[in-house]
Design a protein around this motif. Sequence first.
Motif, short mmCIF file in Angstrom:
data_model
loop_
_atom_site.label_atom_id
_atom_site.label_comp_id
_atom_site.label_asym_id
_atom_site.label_seq_id
_atom_site.Cartn_x
_atom_site.Cartn_y
_atom_site.Cartn_z
N THR A 170 0.83 -1.21 0.00
CA THR A 170 0.00 0.00 0.00
C THR A 170 0.86 1.26 0.00
N VAL A 171 1.94 1.24 0.80
CA VAL A 171 2.84 2.40 0.84
C VAL A 171 3.42 2.65 -0.55
N LEU A 172 3.84 1.57 -1.22
CA LEU A 172 4.39 1.72 -2.57
C LEU A 172 3.33 2.25 -3.53
N TRP A 173 2.11 1.76 -3.38
CA TRP A 173 1.04 2.23 -4.26
C TRP A 173 0.60 3.64 -3.89
N CYS A 174 0.92 4.07 -2.67
CA CYS A 174 0.63 5.46 -2.29
C CYS A 174 1.50 6.43 -3.07
N VAL A 175 2.69 5.98 -3.44
CA VAL A 175 3.64 6.88 -4.10
C VAL A 175 3.92 6.48 -5.55
#
Length: 252
Positions: A19-24
């Motif tokens: 999710t963190v990666l997909w946030c950015v």
Amino acid sequence: MTDYNYNNKVATALGTIGTVLWCVQLIPQIYTNFRRKSTEGLPHLMLLLWAYAGILFGIYFLVQRPNLPLMIQPEIFTFLSFVTWAQCLYYGSKFSFIKTIVVVSLVVAFSAGLQVAAIIPLQNSALCHNSPNSTCWPLILIGIMAAVLIVIGLVPPYFELWRRQGQVVGINFWFLALDCSGALLSFASLLFPQTDKDGNPKQEDYLGMVLYLLVPLMEAGIVASHFVWWLRIGRSLNKSHTDVEKGRERSR
């Protein structure tokens, strides 16, 4: 015996990182568009289709409730897709700033209403996946539609590649790397058998696994195309450019 407590923690951890990666993931692309003041080579249709795939992903996972990160992930994906699509309208289609805001706001409002209208009636039938009396075919259909939109959304870049002899133009490679990594980690989070809040084993989410594999597979093809272009054409262009620069230096 399966350690569901351990699995729940691992799945949540992997899903959180994904999710963190997909946030950015789209931030490098958004920055590239802003810096270049152009979206040339970035298919506008891809971003709009991805935004609606995110809407369907959101319906699927908010009803399915695999783990919290995967429930949040599609909403962030949708938001970033709409932001990038807005850039396509502003830089690519030359919409005015006001027109861009109005068009995007109307589409977002419609999309949010669509998601809410779909989630409410689906919750009662789809939350009971482990019950033999549950009817989950509408949710499965929504998941399939999301997967189809993701795949269709990644088709326009291949037309751009064909037009440019395989060269990637306008698509940020950091965006592709982050997107692939986030999808693969989210896929990995679904490999661990989990339990619901009542301690009952959850059904394996094979459809979710397929959804998160489609993205890296399609994007790997984009990277491979550019690499082949570089071997065939780009390398010689770089050499020619270097030779020209050396010639200029000698003539000074």
